[in-house]
Scaffold this motif. Structure first.
Motif, short mmCIF file in Angstrom:
data_model
loop_
_atom_site.label_atom_id
_atom_site.label_comp_id
_atom_site.label_asym_id
_atom_site.label_seq_id
_atom_site.Cartn_x
_atom_site.Cartn_y
_atom_site.Cartn_z
N ARG A 101 20.99 109.00 10.40
CA ARG A 101 20.14 108.65 11.34
C ARG A 101 20.56 108.27 12.75
O ARG A 101 20.64 108.69 14.07
CB ARG A 101 20.10 106.97 10.81
CG ARG A 101 18.64 107.03 9.67
CD ARG A 101 19.30 105.62 9.28
NE ARG A 101 18.27 103.95 10.05
CZ ARG A 101 16.89 104.29 9.71
NH1 ARG A 101 16.64 105.04 8.89
NH2 ARG A 101 16.58 103.22 10.38
N SER A 113 9.08 105.37 25.58
CA SER A 113 9.27 106.20 24.40
C SER A 113 9.72 106.10 23.27
O SER A 113 9.21 106.40 22.02
CB SER A 113 8.27 107.58 24.97
OG SER A 113 9.75 108.47 25.56
N LEU A 114 11.18 106.47 23.18
CA LEU A 114 11.96 106.75 21.49
C LEU A 114 11.87 105.32 20.83
O LEU A 114 11.69 105.02 19.62
CB LEU A 114 12.80 107.51 22.24
CG LEU A 114 13.63 108.46 22.25
CD1 LEU A 114 14.48 108.83 22.34
CD2 LEU A 114 12.75 109.30 21.31
N ILE A 115 11.45 104.18 22.23
CA ILE A 115 12.02 103.05 21.30
C ILE A 115 10.30 102.64 20.36
O ILE A 115 10.55 101.76 19.65
CB ILE A 115 11.77 101.42 22.13
CG1 ILE A 115 13.24 101.62 22.55
CG2 ILE A 115 11.83 100.44 21.49
CD1 ILE A 115 13.97 100.84 24.28
N GLN A 167 10.16 104.33 17.24
CA GLN A 167 11.52 104.17 16.28
C GLN A 167 10.46 102.29 15.58
O GLN A 167 10.20 102.22 14.52
CB GLN A 167 12.81 103.46 16.41
CG GLN A 167 13.39 104.76 17.00
CD GLN A 167 15.31 104.36 17.29
OE1 GLN A 167 15.41 104.20 16.64
NE2 GLN A 167 15.29 104.28 18.27
N TYR A 168 9.89 102.04 16.41
CA TYR A 168 8.97 100.92 16.11
C TYR A 168 8.06 101.04 15.28
O TYR A 168 7.46 101.21 13.88
CB TYR A 168 8.22 99.99 17.44
CG TYR A 168 7.14 99.69 16.94
CD1 TYR A 168 5.91 99.63 16.93
CD2 TYR A 168 7.53 98.00 16.84
CE1 TYR A 168 5.18 99.07 16.85
CE2 TYR A 168 6.27 97.34 15.78
CZ TYR A 168 5.39 97.89 16.51
OH TYR A 168 4.36 96.27 16.66
N ASP A 187 19.49 107.81 5.23
CA ASP A 187 21.23 107.68 5.45
C ASP A 187 21.50 107.48 6.78
O ASP A 187 21.61 107.93 8.24
CB ASP A 187 21.74 108.92 5.16
CG ASP A 187 22.78 109.06 5.18
OD1 ASP A 187 23.98 109.79 6.56
OD2 ASP A 187 23.96 108.33 4.79
N SER A 188 22.64 106.33 7.02
CA SER A 188 23.23 106.00 8.50
C SER A 188 23.97 107.12 8.86
O SER A 188 23.49 106.71 10.22
CB SER A 188 23.78 104.52 8.44
OG SER A 188 24.80 104.65 7.32
N LYS A 196 0.33 92.63 21.21
CA LYS A 196 2.20 93.11 22.04
C LYS A 196 2.91 94.16 22.21
O LYS A 196 2.53 95.10 21.62
CB LYS A 196 3.26 92.19 20.69
CG LYS A 196 2.59 91.08 20.04
CD LYS A 196 4.05 90.67 19.09
CE LYS A 196 3.90 90.81 17.98
NZ LYS A 196 4.66 90.05 16.86
N PRO A 197 3.07 94.66 23.84
CA PRO A 197 3.43 95.51 23.96
C PRO A 197 4.79 96.09 23.26
O PRO A 197 5.99 95.35 23.52
CB PRO A 197 3.96 95.26 25.18
CG PRO A 197 3.79 93.66 25.63
CD PRO A 197 3.85 93.25 24.68
N VAL A 198 4.67 97.65 23.40
CA VAL A 198 6.30 98.05 23.24
C VAL A 198 6.67 98.87 24.20
O VAL A 198 5.46 99.81 24.75
CB VAL A 198 5.94 98.29 21.93
CG1 VAL A 198 7.59 99.11 21.09
CG2 VAL A 198 6.23 97.97 20.56
N CYS A 199 7.28 99.58 24.83
CA CYS A 199 7.44 99.74 25.83
C CYS A 199 8.79 101.08 25.41
O CYS A 199 10.08 100.56 24.56
CB CYS A 199 8.41 99.84 27.42
SG CYS A 199 6.84 97.81 27.52
N GLU A 209 9.06 102.15 12.00
CA GLU A 209 9.65 100.69 11.64
C GLU A 209 8.55 99.94 10.68
O GLU A 209 8.46 99.92 9.57
CB GLU A 209 10.69 99.96 12.22
CG GLU A 209 12.08 100.77 12.06
CD GLU A 209 13.38 100.19 13.26
OE1 GLU A 209 12.44 99.18 13.86
OE2 GLU A 209 14.08 100.60 13.12
N ARG A 236 19.83 109.47 16.26
CA ARG A 236 19.39 108.62 17.73
C ARG A 236 20.23 109.30 18.93
O ARG A 236 19.67 109.35 20.04
CB ARG A 236 19.90 107.56 16.95
CG ARG A 236 19.21 106.86 16.73
CD ARG A 236 19.66 105.12 16.37
NE ARG A 236 18.72 104.23 15.22
CZ ARG A 236 18.48 103.86 14.03
NH1 ARG A 236 20.34 104.13 14.15
NH2 ARG A 236 18.18 103.13 13.66
#
Lengths: 259, 223
Positions: free
Chosen positions: B96, B71-73, B76-77, B92-93, B66-69, B80, B100
């Motif tokens: 975060r 870089s910052l995504i 984070q992937y 802490d939200s 499964k591809p994730v595209c 997680e 971001r």
């Protein structure tokens, strides 16, 4: 905790990024103060709370500012965890973030370009919007969002909020600019999604009446045409900030045709 | 479907890309094994075109097919998908949200501004220099006296920014702009980051980056 005073949103009534935050807060059942900001003559509040960009929306939570609508949406989602806006699965989250970025980086500027251009330039901008909508249409029909009512599944999620708050400009620009942007025959899935989205109560409470948006758009367009050289700076908030393709720098450098 | 074939992690990348390096750093921080595949950007692989049909760009992280595209995504992937170790975002939200915001700012500003430094000449280059210095000072202000952008823990903003430090030498050579002089508070931060194995193993030699920039300038016909 006095919740009413703990959340304040600085926004602009015709700004789709502001609508995103309003909608998210509504979906979470959160009460908040709203303050309309002067975005033309940047208000002191914006200078103070968003020193980097001086833009709306700004969400103040217990006087601490959060800026950039997609950042704000994730903040809201992670601080108030009931009725989640993002999926739990990491891959699904990456997919949602990808298309949020697409909406900001590709679709919004293309839609903005339709509004701020004319003649050949406008035709090219319209084609660009269609190209972008085709990609979303494919994902809705056969791809990542196949057989879903909303991008978020059975309920509105973060991506619906990002795409939906802004997509109403498509209908407005179609009217004001006399162009065809979201033809139900060419984009049946997208069209159906948008109709469903706009039918939701929280959405109806958030998005301004269409005639107000039309009046606003006509006014801006008039102003742009009366200036001898028009740029896209005064386009309604669908025009995203100047983000370049964030990855694969070197491909641009080596092979311009790859875009 | 041949199950063995699709299992595991593949990173489609290009050696000098700061965006690809972000992913390499994140994977190294998590201690995760992966297959690195160098793409020829003038002749993109079918896998790349299939995995990122929208942008056709690297980096792409393919996890069990499964591809994730983006870089910052991807970073984070990675954070997680491997939540049990080396958190790349704070708990802490509000923190975060700050992370971001700043990572997004680096994304919006660093590459475009940095590219102008070696692509432009004369007055345009001077304008670009002013702009770049402003960005550096903004980042320097945000870092302050902290160990890393997020505080004591190396994280998303550090990962977003540090690959561009391998281009500082090129910016100096092409535009006579010393990032170290303009934003001295970033210097100890750069050193600190480079002491991390994840960073030192992922970043290219600045001289090699400069060689690459010179090659690009030839291609573009820039002096």
């Amino acid at each position: 905790m006095d919740q009413l005073s703990s959340l304040k949103l600085l926004g602009s009534w015709a700004d789709s990024h502001t609508h995103r935050v309003q909608l998210a807060l509504k979906l979470k059942g959160l009460e908040f103060d709203y303050q309309e900001e002067d975005v033309v003559n940047i208000s002191p509040a914006l200078l103070l709370h968003n020193p980097v960009y001086n833009k709306v929306p700004v969400l103040l939570h217990k006087d601490r500012p959060v800026v950039e609508s997609v950042v704000i949406l994730q903040y809201i989602d992670e601080t108030w965890t009931g009725n989640p806006l993002m999926p739990a699965d990491p891959f699904e989250r990456a997919v949602a973030r990808f298309w949020c970025h697409f909406a900001e980086d590709k679709l919004a500027p293309a839609v903005g370009a339709v509004f701020s251009s004319s003649g050949e330039g406008q035709k090219a901008a319209v084609d660009q919007v269609h190209e972008n909508l085709k990609l979303l249409e494919c994902e809705l029909r056969d791809g990542a969002f196949k057989e879903r009512r909303f991008f978020g599944g059975d309920k509105i999620g973060l991506l619906d909020i990002v795409l939906g708050c802004g997509s109403y400009w498509l209908a407005v620009f179609e009217e004001v600019m006399s162009v065809k942007l979201v033809d139900p025959e060419s984009f049946p899935a997208f069209h159906a999604w948008l109709r469903d989205f706009e039918e939701q109560n929280e959405v109806k409470e958030t998005i301004p009446a269409i005639d107000k948006l039309l009046e606003y758009a006509r006014g801006v367009r008039q102003m742009m045409l009366s200036l001898s050289s028009s740029t896209s700076t005064s386009v309604p908030a669908t025009a995203a900030a100047n983000t370049t393709g964030n990855d694969d720098v070197t491909i641009d450098a080596i092979d311009a045709s790859s875009g | 479907m041949a199950e063995g074939e699709n299992k595991g992690l593949v990173l489609l990348d290009f050696w000098v890309s700061p965006f690809g390096q972000r992913c390499r750093i994140a994977l190294a921080e998590k201690g995760v094994e992966y297959e690195y595949r160098e793409e020829n950007l003038r002749d993109k692989s079918p896998l790349l075109l299939k995995s990122n049909p929208v942008h056709k760009k690297i980096p792409v992280l393919i996890h069990d097919g499964k591809p994730v595209c983006e870089s910052l995504i991807i970073v984070q992937y990675i954070d997680e998908a491997w939540p049990d170790r080396a958190p790349l975002l704070p708990a802490d939200s509000y923190a975060r949200a700050q992370a971001r915001f700043w990572a997004d700012l680096v994304d919006k500003k660093m590459y475009e501004s940095g590219t102008k430094l070696w692509k432009l000449k004369g007055e345009a280059q001077e304008e670009a220099k002013k702009e770049f210095i402003e960005i550096l000072k903004l980042l320097e202000g945000e870092l302050g006296d902290k160990k890393y952008f997020g505080g004591d823990t190396f994280g998303l903003v550090d990962i977003a920014l540090v690959p561009f430090t391998a281009w500082f030498y090129s910016y100096e050579a092409c535009a006579n702009l010393s990032a170290e002089k303009e934003a001295p508070k970033l210097v100890p931060w750069v050193k600190r980051c480079r002491e991390r194995e994840s960073v030192s193993k992922s970043l290219p030699d600045p001289l090699k980056v400069y060689e690459f920039v010179c090659f690009l300038k030839k291609v573009y016909g820039i002096e």
